[in-house]
Scaffold this motif. Structure first.
Motif, PDB file in Angstrom:
ATOM      1  N   ASP A  49      45.684  34.094  55.317  1.00  0.00           N
ATOM      2  CA  ASP A  49      44.820  33.471  54.321  1.00  0.00           C
ATOM      3  C   ASP A  49      43.820  32.614  55.095  1.00  0.00           C
ATOM      4  N   ARG A  50      43.173  31.672  54.420  1.00  0.00           N
ATOM      5  CA  ARG A  50      42.166  30.821  55.077  1.00  0.00           C
ATOM      6  C   ARG A  50      42.740  30.061  56.274  1.00  0.00           C
ATOM      7  N   ARG A  51      44.063  29.842  56.249  1.00  0.00           N
ATOM      8  CA  ARG A  51      44.695  29.093  57.351  1.00  0.00           C
ATOM      9  C   ARG A  51      45.014  29.967  58.551  1.00  0.00           C
ATOM     10  N   MET A  59      44.028  37.745  52.405  1.00  0.00           N
ATOM     11  CA  MET A  59      42.662  37.295  52.667  1.00  0.00           C
ATOM     12  C   MET A  59      42.560  37.015  54.164  1.00  0.00           C
ATOM     13  N   PRO A  85      41.248  35.237  57.623  1.00  0.00           N
ATOM     14  CA  PRO A  85      40.892  33.820  57.851  1.00  0.00           C
ATOM     15  C   PRO A  85      39.418  33.544  57.570  1.00  0.00           C
ATOM     16  N   TRP A  86      38.562  34.570  57.660  1.00  0.00           N
ATOM     17  CA  TRP A  86      37.141  34.351  57.392  1.00  0.00           C
ATOM     18  C   TRP A  86      36.772  34.696  55.940  1.00  0.00           C
ATOM     19  N   GLY A  87      37.798  34.801  55.069  1.00  0.00           N
ATOM     20  CA  GLY A  87      37.543  34.831  53.632  1.00  0.00           C
ATOM     21  C   GLY A  87      37.262  36.185  53.022  1.00  0.00           C
TER      22      GLY A  87
END
Ligand code: SIN
Ligand code: FE2
Length: 182
Positions: free
Chosen positions: A40-42, A18, A20-22
């Motif tokens: 990922d999101r982090r 994923m 970072p911007w989803g």
């Protein structure tokens, strides 16, 4: 080499990363070596364990290390082998590989399976780009001035090779993530 990749994927299953911007990436990824590249999101980063299994990544198989030894022109071994799998519609947007400590080490890429249209430019996103077809067995090295070149995959020619039983393309990128000697 495809057998070795299969055994990496058995122990460290492919993930759908994923951004970072989803947004889910279209490429499936796993890794071998001390470090695996994850997102990922982090954010983008290297991790020493597979995010789902919590286990260390499998070792980089000798068949793959041999390619680095042949072309990288350094005694320092790679500590990450990112494994990307492209199915029919997968692509990879233009980006730089710059999460590593020392850009003196090259990135060595090995293409297997279906051909792909690889796009490469300069070290600024706006630099002009050119396209090259990467075929199964091609080895590409990004080093020196090209180490920070923007690059990506526009599309693959699905079914253009019979190497992989389900079709698609595998790309391996060998990198040195930690500084030499660490
Ligand atoms: C990458 O930049 O990580 C992959 C390039 C490729 O698939 O050839
Ligand atoms: Fe890359």
């Amino acid at each position: 080499m495809t057998e070795d990749i299969r055994s990496i994927a058995k122990r460290a299953p492919f993930l759908q990363p994923m951004t970072p911007w989803g947004k889910p990436m279209t490429v499936r990824m796993t890794s071998a070596g001390r470090f695996g590249w994850v997102t990922d999101r982090r954010g983008y980063r290297y991790e020493e364990a597979h995010p789902k299994t919590g286990q260390p990544w499998p070792e980089i198989p000798p068949s793959i290390l041999t390619v680095w030894k042949a072309v990288a022109e350094t005694p320092t071994p790679p500590d990450c082998c990112l494994v990307n799998y492209y199915s029919e519609k997968a692509r990879m947007g233009l980006h730089q590989d710059k999460d590593e400590a020392d850009f003196g080490f090259p990135v060595v890429s090995i293409s297997l399976g279906d051909p792909a249209t690889f796009r490469i430019g300069g070290s600024n996103r706006k630099d002009p780009t050119q396209s090259v077809t990467l075929e199964s067995g091609d080895v590409l090295l990004m080093g020196g001035e090209a180490r920070l070149a923007f690059h990506g995959i526009d599309r693959i020619k699905f079914g253009g090779s019979t190497l992989l039983p389900d079709g698609g393309r595998i790309n391996l990128t060998l990198r040195r993530v930690a500084p030499a000697g660490v």
